[in-house]
Design an enzyme around this catalytic site. Structure first.
Site, PDB file in Angstrom:
ATOM      1  N   GLU B  70       0.912  -1.123   0.011  1.00 28.89           N
ATOM      2  CA  GLU B  70      -0.175   0.022   0.071  1.00 28.89           C
ATOM      3  C   GLU B  70       0.927   1.262  -0.070  1.00 28.89           C
ATOM      4  O   GLU B  70       0.461   2.397  -0.532  1.00 28.89           O
ATOM      5  CB  GLU B  70      -0.928   0.102   1.118  1.00 28.89           C
ATOM      6  CG  GLU B  70      -1.994  -1.191   1.239  1.00 28.89           C
ATOM      7  CD  GLU B  70      -1.395  -2.375   1.576  1.00 28.89           C
ATOM      8  OE1 GLU B  70      -0.480  -2.628   2.017  1.00 28.89           O
ATOM      9  OE2 GLU B  70      -2.305  -3.475   1.512  1.00 28.89           O
ATOM     10  N   ASP B 128     -14.995 -10.955   8.943  1.00 30.26           N
ATOM     11  CA  ASP B 128     -13.443 -10.765   8.982  1.00 30.26           C
ATOM     12  C   ASP B 128     -13.051 -10.401  10.351  1.00 30.26           C
ATOM     13  O   ASP B 128     -11.521 -10.740  10.392  1.00 30.26           O
ATOM     14  CB  ASP B 128     -13.122  -9.892   7.720  1.00 30.26           C
ATOM     15  CG  ASP B 128     -12.900 -11.071   6.393  1.00 30.26           C
ATOM     16  OD1 ASP B 128     -12.825 -12.097   6.568  1.00 30.26           O
ATOM     17  OD2 ASP B 128     -12.893 -10.213   5.289  1.00 30.26           O
TER      18      ASP B 128
HETATM   19  C1  LIG Z   1      -1.932  -5.352   4.280  1.00 33.06           C
HETATM   20  C2  LIG Z   1      -3.188  -5.892   3.789  1.00 33.06           C
HETATM   21  N1  LIG Z   1      -3.530  -5.780   2.488  1.00 33.06           N
HETATM   22  C3  LIG Z   1      -4.416  -6.362   1.933  1.00 33.06           C
HETATM   23  C4  LIG Z   1      -5.104  -7.568   2.682  1.00 33.06           C
HETATM   24  C5  LIG Z   1      -6.362  -8.192   1.998  1.00 33.06           C
HETATM   25  N2  LIG Z   1      -5.917  -9.672   1.610  1.00 33.06           N
HETATM   26  C6  LIG Z   1      -6.164 -10.529   2.423  1.00 33.06           C
HETATM   27  S1  LIG Z   1      -5.513 -12.021   1.951  1.00 33.06           S
HETATM   28  C7  LIG Z   1      -4.860 -11.403   0.597  1.00 33.06           C
HETATM   29  C8  LIG Z   1      -4.008 -12.014  -0.377  1.00 33.06           C
HETATM   30  C9  LIG Z   1      -2.785 -12.833   0.446  1.00 33.06           C
HETATM   31  O1  LIG Z   1      -2.121 -13.551  -0.549  1.00 33.06           O
HETATM   32  P1  LIG Z   1      -0.972 -14.569   0.045  1.00 33.06           P
HETATM   33  O2  LIG Z   1      -0.143 -13.669   1.193  1.00 33.06           O
HETATM   34  O3  LIG Z   1      -0.387 -15.228  -0.989  1.00 33.06           O
HETATM   35  O4  LIG Z   1      -1.805 -15.682   0.981  1.00 33.06           O
HETATM   36  P2  LIG Z   1      -2.704 -16.991   0.420  1.00 33.06           P
HETATM   37  O5  LIG Z   1      -2.549 -16.935  -1.113  1.00 33.06           O
HETATM   38  O6  LIG Z   1      -1.612 -18.004   0.939  1.00 33.06           O
HETATM   39  O7  LIG Z   1      -4.019 -17.117   0.711  1.00 33.06           O
HETATM   40  C10 LIG Z   1      -5.168  -9.911   0.664  1.00 33.06           C
HETATM   41  C11 LIG Z   1      -4.574  -8.932  -0.413  1.00 33.06           C
HETATM   42  C12 LIG Z   1      -4.712  -7.751   3.745  1.00 33.06           C
HETATM   43  N3  LIG Z   1      -5.137  -8.723   4.726  1.00 33.06           N
HETATM   44  N4  LIG Z   1      -3.593  -6.937   4.455  1.00 33.06           N
END
Ligand SMILES: Cc1ncc(C[n+]2csc(CCOP(=O)(O)OP(=O)(O)O)c2C)c(N)n1
Lengths: 292, 328
Positions: B70, B128
């Protein structure tokens, strides 16, 4: 909810306090399967949550907790415990299910996931449930906290180990690399990070969203000891942790290659299953495929 | 089931019908993209949730997927703005405002022409839980000297506010809900910066509401009128600048003001209203909203727990008036 042969919690406690395997390695795959069943049932009951990134974690969490962690399921505040921070907090159903299997969370409580008043919040909440080491859910924050825990362990002459599980999308966060720089500075060999490299994130595949390749080379360049493993092979995961513990002058990153949605064919590698619950029919199909 | 509540402009809430604020906002971006080549859109791996992805599909060259990063997204937007683009950047409110100091310096102090949109505000997001809830964002953004802060009440207002922001020059912050909300405006409504809107007039109590709680406040006003309490309902979509004149005018009439928001009672609409009233026309004020951490739960559970639903608002209003009466 599927019945399960419960572990003898007293025995788990005795073994885990000495960092001995709580079950023989051969039984890990069965335990992993049971954890996947619980993940599906919890998310189906809650009708919300993150199945893809929870399912990919099952071998990692079950192997580390059952084979390599020193802990006391009845005393989450034990000072000498090994710590595991789930930095990718949305994968927490896998952690709750694993902790419940080991006797640290009552099994009935699993079915309260995400309900008002439950200790099992949608993302880990330490103030409500001290057995989770850190409140996470905003991606990118866990490794810094793990660095602090490892530093404290060193200051206090404790031999506990700190684990931190990160998502592959998560390591796009700048804070992760700030922590990645800090841990080798203090030669934190009591810290092991695990990357759940399942190739997916929320909006799509990691390589399309913001590529992290070459992940292993990046961590190596930051002076970490890096091991790449098949993250669905418990023996390989256990061996990697052993390897990490032989290194005395730097932290270790285990790059665990995994499949998002692992175990449920219609969820595997389909990013639409990042953050939605299966309906009744899909739940049945998933549970049948897992052999629950 | 609550009965329909009539607004002063003749618009009636249909209790069974809710509309997507995010959806309307995302579609508005697409429409604006057709006529504004300078419009660029950024997102941090939440484009399917914030609905900025609709723009990305239509204008892939002007859409920047920044990944889960971000701070970098905010800085990149400032660079784009300094070179003549009009960036709209997106994430959940908590994650984008979580990078506050980057906003403070790169966006605000550069007087950058960047529109920040934070979605998934408040306990209304539901299951959530707290880590994903924007619950202190207004307190932070409102503290910056030059950032306008908007919070639409429904889909119509979200679209209109997006159109307004397209033409606005300077840093802005808009917060919108995850959940669908009651519609309190007709199609011809136009958002105006710095203007509150009397949705219903009354004489005993002023309810100043913003965001999703506006619809519930109207329904509560209807119920309170059945109990012999005449409530004025003001929708405050422009939280900064705030229409202090309108609030003071209403306070002169009713002598009591209650604020309703899905945000902390510290730093948001409630605080802003108190600041204005303290200087213009002090009357008793009751701030309602979040007083503690939010948690997982259904949207309905969370609004019940934090007294933001019709029952909760009605109840708060009655006890507030009771306290005032006992003091008198
Ligand atoms: C700082 C932040 N930005 C955005 C999100 C929203 N978000 C939740 S899970 C996710 C994707 C995560 O991807 P990854 O780390 O690869 O996890 P996985 O694919 O294993 O679920 C996002 C963008 C968040 N939780 N925290």
């Amino acid at each position: 909810m599927a019945e399960r042969n419960p572990l003898d919690i007293e025995e788990v406690k005795q073994r885990a306090r000495k960092r001995e395997p709580v079950i023989p390695m051969e039984q890990v795959p069965d335990a992993v399967r049971a954890i996947r069943c619980d993940i599906i049932e919890m998310i189906a009951k809650a009708q919300s949550g993150h199945p893809g990134g929870s399912l990919s974690l099952a071998e990692i969490l079950v192997t580390i907790f059952s084979q390599k962690m020193r802990f006391d399921p009845s005393n989450p505040e034990w000072e000498d415990r090994d710590r595991l921070i789930l930095s990718k907090g949305h994968g927490v159903p896998a952690l709750y299910a694993t902790l419940s299997w080991l006797g640290a969370i009552p099994r009935e409580e699993l079915w309260t996931l995400r309900q008002a008043g439950s200790r099992l919040q949608g993302h880990p909440a330490r103030a409500l449930l001290p057995v989770v080491e850190a409140s996470t859910g905003s991606l990118g924050q866990g490794l810094s906290i793990a660095v602090g825990m490892a530093l404290a362990g060193r200051l206090d002459h404790k031999d506990y180990h700190v684990f931190c599980v990160l998502g592959d999308g998560e390591i796009q966060e700048g804070q992760v690399w700030e922590a990645a720089m800090a841990a080798p500075k203090w030669k934190l060999s009591n810290l092991t990070a695990i990357l759940d490299y399942n190739k997916g994130q929320l909006d799509g595949f990691v390589r399309d969203i913001m590529d992290i390749e070459s992940a292993a080379a990046k961590w190596r360049a930051f002076n970490w000891h890096v091991i790449e493993v098949d993250g669905h092979d418990p023996t390989a995961i256990a061996a990697a942790v052993d390897d990490a513990k032989t290194v005395t002058d730097r932290p270790t990153m285990i790059v665990a290659h995994t499949v998002k949605g692992k175990g449920v064919s219609f969820m595997e590698n389909d990013m639409s299953w990042h953050g939605k619950a299966p309906n009744e029919e899909q739940t049945k199909a998933a549970l049948a495929e897992l052999g629950c | 089931m609550s009965s329909a509540a009539q607004t002063t402009n003749g618009m009636a809430i249909v209790p069974e019908q809710k509309f997507s604020m995010r959806g309307a906002y995302g579609k508005a971006l697409v429409e604006l993209g057709k006529t504004h080549p300078e419009l660029v859109v950024l997102d941090a791996d939440l484009s399917s949730s914030t609905k900025s992805g609709l723009f990305g599909k239509e204008f892939p060259d002007r859409f920047f997927q920044m990944g889960i990063a971000e701070s970098n997204m905010i800085g990149t937007a400032v660079g784009l703005a300094s070179s003549g683009k009009k960036p709209f950047l997106h994430s959940f409110a908590c994650f984008v405002v979580g990078r506050f100091e980057v906003i403070k310096l790169a966006v605000a102090y550069n007087e950058s022409n960047v529109a920040i949109t934070g979605t998934h505000v408040g306990v209304g997001i539901g299951e959530d839980g707290y880590s994903q809830m924007g619950t202190e964002d207004l307190g932070m953004m409102r503290a910056l000297p030059n950032v306008i802060c908007l919070q639409p009440a429904d889909d119509v207002e979200a679209r209109s506010a997006a159109e307004f922001l397209m033409d606005y020059e300077g840093p802005s912050y808009m917060r919108i809900t995850r959940q669908n909300v009651y519609r309190v405006h007709d199609e011809n409504y136009r958002f105006e910066l710095g203007r509150g809107e009397v949705l219903r007039s009354g004489t005993d109590l002023t309810l100043v509401a913003s965001g999703a709680p506006v619809g519930y406040s109207l329904l509560a006003a209807e119920r309170l009128s059945g109990l012999g309490i005449s409530v004025e309902v003001i929708n405050m979509a422009s939280i900064r600048p705030l229409d202090g004149e309108l609030i003071a005018e209403s306070a002169r009439k009713t002598g009591a003001v209650m604020t309703v928001e899905d945000h902390s009672v510290r730093g948001g609409l409630g605080s802003a209203v108190c600041e204005e009233l303290a200087e213009r026309y002090p009357v008793p004020v009751m701030r309602t909203g979040l007083r503690e951490f939010g948690g997982s739960g259904t949207e309905a559970d969370n609004y019940r727990i934090h007294k933001l639903d019709v029952d909760g608002i009605t109840d708060n209003a009655r006890s507030f008036l009771e306290v005032i009466r006992n003091k008198a």
